[in-house]
Design a protein around this motif. Structure first.
Motif, mmCIF file in Angstrom:
data_model
loop_
_atom_site.group_PDB
_atom_site.id
_atom_site.type_symbol
_atom_site.label_atom_id
_atom_site.label_comp_id
_atom_site.label_asym_id
_atom_site.label_seq_id
_atom_site.Cartn_x
_atom_site.Cartn_y
_atom_site.Cartn_z
ATOM 1 N N LYS A 166 20.352 -12.272 -24.059
ATOM 2 C CA LYS A 166 18.961 -11.948 -24.380
ATOM 3 C C LYS A 166 18.221 -13.179 -24.904
ATOM 4 N N LEU A 167 18.902 -14.000 -25.685
ATOM 5 C CA LEU A 167 18.276 -15.221 -26.187
ATOM 6 C C LEU A 167 17.910 -16.170 -25.051
ATOM 7 N N SER A 168 18.677 -16.111 -23.986
ATOM 8 C CA SER A 168 18.403 -16.985 -22.845
ATOM 9 C C SER A 168 17.265 -16.462 -21.978
ATOM 10 N N GLY A 169 16.803 -15.245 -22.276
ATOM 11 C CA GLY A 169 15.705 -14.669 -21.507
ATOM 12 C C GLY A 169 16.123 -14.013 -20.221
#
Length: 249
Positions: free
Chosen positions: A29-32
Motif C-alpha cells: 500500500k505504501l508503494s501505491g
C-alpha cells in the motif's frame, strides 16, 4: 473444555495468518500498488476457522459482479480467498473495531441502507470499483438466512448495472454448506460474538462448495429487477432438494 481449546486454536491460526499477511500488505500500500495480500489472508483465514473449500464451475476473474446467497461470515472468507473479490456491506460494519479496518483493506464498499440521499453516491462508488476490474460481490438477500431457505432478493443495488459501467458480466454463485447449513447459519437473534464463539468452537471442518453458475450479460436485461430475478432463478435451480425458496419480491 474441548470446544474452548478448538476456539483458541482457531483464533491463534487467525492471528498467525494476520501476522504473515499484514506487514507485506502495508508495504504494498505504501508503494501505491494494489495489494495481493487481502485474498491470501482471507483464504488462510477460511482454512483457520475450519472451512473445507470446494469449487464447482469456473469463476470469472475480472469485470464480474458476483451475486450470492448468504449464510455466514465464513462466506466472505471463502469467497474472498477464492476470487479476490471486494464486497458490498452495510456501513455499520465499517465502525466495528478491527473488523471494519480489515474489511476496508479488501476495498469493501460500505453502503448506507437507511439514507436515501446516499444512493447516488453509493452507485458511483460501485461503478468506480468495477472500473478497477476487481470482482465485486453482492449478497442480494441483504442479510444472512437460516441456511434452509433463500430469502427475498433486494434489487436496489443492482442499479449499478443499469447501464453497466463497462463490459462486464453478472455471475450467480450458490454457497452450499450441505447438511451443515442450518448449524453454520448466522441466526437473526444471535449476536456477532455469540455466533463467532459457536462457530470457532465447532468440532471438525465444514464443507463449503462454491458453485459458480453460468454468467450473463446485464445488458440483456431491461432493468435491475430483471437482473435480480435472473440471479435468483439460477441460484434456485441449484438449491439442495431439502431447501426451500421464499417468493421473490
Amino acid at each position: 473444555m474441548r470446544s474452548r481449546l478448538r476456539r483458541w486454536r482457531r483464533i491463534a491460526a487467525l492471528l498467525g495468518a494476520l501476522l504473515v499477511c499484514l506487514p507485506p500488505h502495508l508495504l504494498w500500500k505504501l508503494s501505491g500498488r494494489r495489494s495481493p495480500w487481502p485474498p491470501i489472508f482471507l483464504g488462510l483465514a477460511a482454512r483457520a476457522v475450519g472451512v473445507d473449500l470446494l469449487i464447482s464451475g469456473v469463476p470469472l476473474t475480472k469485470d464480474v459482479f458476483f451475486a450470492c446467497n448468504h449464510v455466514s461470515w465464513m462466506d466472505i472468507l471463502a469467497l474472498g480467498g477464492a476470487t479476490g473479490t471486494a464486497f458490498i456491506a452495510h456501513d455499520g460494519i465499517e465502525k466495528w473495531p478491527v473488523i471494519g479496518w480489515l474489511a476496508a483493506q479488501n476495498n469493501t464498499i460500505f453502503v448506507a441502507r437507511e439514507r436515501r440521499r446516499g444512493v447516488t453516491e453509493q452507485v458511483d462508488v460501485l461503478r468506480s470499483a468495477l472500473r478497477e476490474h476487481q470482482p465485486v460481490t453482492l449478497f442480494p438477500e441483504g442479510t444472512t438466512g437460516d441456511g434452509l431457505a433463500l430469502l427475498p432478493f433486494k434489487p436496489a443495488l443492482f442499479a449499478v448495472m443499469m447501464p453497466p459501467p463497462r463490459d462486464l458480466d453478472v455471475q450467480p454463485v450458490y454457497l452450499d454448506y450441505g447438511s451443515a447449513a442450518a448449524e453454520i447459519a448466522w441466526h437473526g437473534d444471535e449476536s456477532a460474538g455469540a455466533n463467532a464463539t459457536r462457530i470457532l468452537g465447532r468440532k471438525g471442518k465444514v464443507r463449503l462448495t462454491l458453485h459458480f453458475l453460468d454468467p450473463f450479460d446485464p445488458e440483456d436485461m431491461p432493468d435491475r429487477k430483471a437482473i435480480a430475478a435472473e440471479v435468483r432463478k439460477r441460484i434456485e435451480a441449484r438449491l439442495q432438494p431439502s431447501l426451500v425458496s421464499f417468493p421473490a419480491v
